[in-house]
Design a protein around this motif. Structure first.
Motif, PDB file in Angstrom:
ATOM      1  N   LEU A  38      36.779  49.632  30.553  1.00 51.77           N
ATOM      2  CA  LEU A  38      36.575  49.941  31.965  1.00 51.77           C
ATOM      3  C   LEU A  38      36.481  48.650  32.767  1.00 51.77           C
ATOM      4  O   LEU A  38      35.905  47.671  32.309  1.00 51.77           O
ATOM      5  CB  LEU A  38      35.293  50.747  32.149  1.00 51.77           C
ATOM      6  N   VAL A  39      37.027  48.669  33.971  1.00 52.59           N
ATOM      7  CA  VAL A  39      36.945  47.524  34.885  1.00 52.59           C
ATOM      8  C   VAL A  39      36.087  47.928  36.073  1.00 52.59           C
ATOM      9  O   VAL A  39      36.289  48.989  36.662  1.00 52.59           O
ATOM     10  CB  VAL A  39      38.339  47.095  35.379  1.00 52.59           C
ATOM     11  N   ILE A  61      34.494  45.375  31.724  1.00 53.18           N
ATOM     12  CA  ILE A  61      35.006  44.136  32.304  1.00 53.18           C
ATOM     13  C   ILE A  61      34.544  44.118  33.753  1.00 53.18           C
ATOM     14  O   ILE A  61      34.862  45.034  34.518  1.00 53.18           O
ATOM     15  CB  ILE A  61      36.543  44.088  32.253  1.00 53.18           C
ATOM     16  N   VAL A  62      33.789  43.095  34.126  1.00 49.98           N
ATOM     17  CA  VAL A  62      33.313  42.976  35.511  1.00 49.98           C
ATOM     18  C   VAL A  62      34.056  41.806  36.150  1.00 49.98           C
ATOM     19  O   VAL A  62      34.023  40.681  35.639  1.00 49.98           O
ATOM     20  CB  VAL A  62      31.790  42.736  35.563  1.00 49.98           C
ATOM     21  N   VAL A  63      34.738  42.084  37.262  1.00 50.21           N
ATOM     22  CA  VAL A  63      35.457  41.043  37.985  1.00 50.21           C
ATOM     23  C   VAL A  63      34.746  40.781  39.314  1.00 50.21           C
ATOM     24  O   VAL A  63      33.964  41.604  39.785  1.00 50.21           O
ATOM     25  CB  VAL A  63      36.935  41.438  38.221  1.00 50.21           C
ATOM     26  N   TYR A 117      33.809  38.018  34.668  1.00 51.85           N
ATOM     27  CA  TYR A 117      34.682  36.987  35.216  1.00 51.85           C
ATOM     28  C   TYR A 117      34.353  36.776  36.688  1.00 51.85           C
ATOM     29  O   TYR A 117      34.120  37.735  37.428  1.00 51.85           O
ATOM     30  CB  TYR A 117      36.154  37.384  35.050  1.00 51.85           C
ATOM     31  N   ALA A 118      34.355  35.501  37.117  1.00 53.28           N
ATOM     32  CA  ALA A 118      33.993  35.157  38.486  1.00 53.28           C
ATOM     33  C   ALA A 118      35.075  35.588  39.472  1.00 53.28           C
ATOM     34  O   ALA A 118      34.782  36.037  40.569  1.00 53.28           O
ATOM     35  CB  ALA A 118      33.734  33.665  38.602  1.00 53.28           C
ATOM     36  N   GLY A 119      36.329  35.470  39.096  1.00 59.93           N
ATOM     37  CA  GLY A 119      37.423  35.829  39.996  1.00 59.93           C
ATOM     38  C   GLY A 119      37.900  37.255  39.793  1.00 59.93           C
ATOM     39  O   GLY A 119      37.286  38.053  39.090  1.00 59.93           O
ATOM     40  N   ALA A 120      39.041  37.553  40.417  1.00 62.26           N
ATOM     41  CA  ALA A 120      39.588  38.908  40.357  1.00 62.26           C
ATOM     42  C   ALA A 120      40.480  39.125  39.138  1.00 62.26           C
ATOM     43  O   ALA A 120      40.857  40.249  38.841  1.00 62.26           O
ATOM     44  CB  ALA A 120      40.379  39.201  41.622  1.00 62.26           C
ATOM     45  N   GLU A 121      40.823  38.075  38.416  1.00 61.26           N
ATOM     46  CA  GLU A 121      41.722  38.177  37.262  1.00 61.26           C
ATOM     47  C   GLU A 121      40.925  38.244  35.964  1.00 61.26           C
ATOM     48  O   GLU A 121      39.850  37.668  35.840  1.00 61.26           O
ATOM     49  CB  GLU A 121      42.651  36.966  37.217  1.00 61.26           C
ATOM     50  N   HIS A 122      41.495  38.956  34.975  1.00 61.15           N
ATOM     51  CA  HIS A 122      40.902  39.003  33.643  1.00 61.15           C
ATOM     52  C   HIS A 122      42.018  39.056  32.607  1.00 61.15           C
ATOM     53  O   HIS A 122      43.114  39.560  32.887  1.00 61.15           O
ATOM     54  CB  HIS A 122      39.961  40.204  33.495  1.00 61.15           C
ATOM     55  N   PRO A 123      41.783  38.542  31.395  1.00 57.36           N
ATOM     56  CA  PRO A 123      42.838  38.487  30.373  1.00 57.36           C
ATOM     57  C   PRO A 123      42.918  39.730  29.483  1.00 57.36           C
ATOM     58  O   PRO A 123      43.511  39.661  28.414  1.00 57.36           O
ATOM     59  CB  PRO A 123      42.427  37.261  29.545  1.00 57.36           C
ATOM     60  N   HIS A 124      42.374  40.857  29.894  1.00 57.84           N
ATOM     61  CA  HIS A 124      42.314  42.041  29.038  1.00 57.84           C
ATOM     62  C   HIS A 124      43.289  43.134  29.468  1.00 57.84           C
ATOM     63  O   HIS A 124      43.010  44.318  29.287  1.00 57.84           O
ATOM     64  CB  HIS A 124      40.881  42.596  29.026  1.00 57.84           C
ATOM     65  N   THR A 125      44.426  42.762  30.026  1.00 61.54           N
ATOM     66  CA  THR A 125      45.388  43.768  30.467  1.00 61.54           C
ATOM     67  C   THR A 125      46.037  44.492  29.290  1.00 61.54           C
ATOM     68  O   THR A 125      46.493  45.623  29.443  1.00 61.54           O
ATOM     69  CB  THR A 125      46.484  43.120  31.327  1.00 61.54           C
ATOM     70  N   ALA A 126      46.082  43.884  28.118  1.00 63.27           N
ATOM     71  CA  ALA A 126      46.679  44.519  26.941  1.00 63.27           C
ATOM     72  C   ALA A 126      45.883  45.742  26.488  1.00 63.27           C
ATOM     73  O   ALA A 126      46.419  46.638  25.834  1.00 63.27           O
ATOM     74  CB  ALA A 126      46.784  43.521  25.786  1.00 63.27           C
TER      75      ALA A 126
END
Length: 151
Positions: free
Chosen positions: A21-22, A60-62, A130-139
């Protein structure tokens, strides 16, 4: 009706269904966000909740750097730590911490709401901040949720 037909079903590591979850933390109040994240990590939002099993979801918290605190807490609240040496007491307020390491505020708040056991440590590893809006968990194909969707 046969009263023997009701069975209590306990989840275990093999039967748990975990998803990713994001959550967008922009403009959210720190404590309210942390309590919702802790509830999701623990799995209390699921009907198959079992207290001694990691049955929660991955979170996942952005935009953790855009979290807010109410009142004067941003300047008046104090985080205290000790280096372990004599005179090693260190103090920091959320405003300074948000500039240096914005992920710490949310992680510290969520950690305080989880069990203080090995299970709590395992649950905290399911949290990615993550501090920004991007995260590496798109897979993992995470699902974006709003905090008011969770009951």
């Amino acid at each position: 009706m046969d009263s023997q037909s009701y069975k209590t079903i306990s989840a275990n590591a093999k039967t748990v269904n975990k998803e990713w979850l994001v959550i967008d933390a922009e403009g959210e109040v720190l404590g309210r966000l942390a309590s919702q994240v802790a509830k999701i990590l623990r799995g209390k939002h699921k009907p198959s909740f079992t207290p001694h099993v990691d049955c929660g979801d991955y979170v996942i918290v952005v935009n953790a750097d855009k979290v807010r605190l109410t009142g004067k807490k941003m300047t008046d609240k104090v985080y205290v730590r000790h280096t372990g040496y004599p005179g090693g007491q260190r103090f920091a307020n959320p405003a300074d911490t948000l500039k240096r390491k914005p992920e710490f505020l949310l992680q510290h708040a969520v950690k305080g709401m989880l069990p203080k056991t090995r299970l709590g440590d395992a649950l905290l590893r399911n949290l990615k901040i993550y501090a920004g809006a991007e995260h590496p968990h798109t897979a993992q194909n995470p699902r974006t949720i709003k905090l008011n969707e969770i009951k």
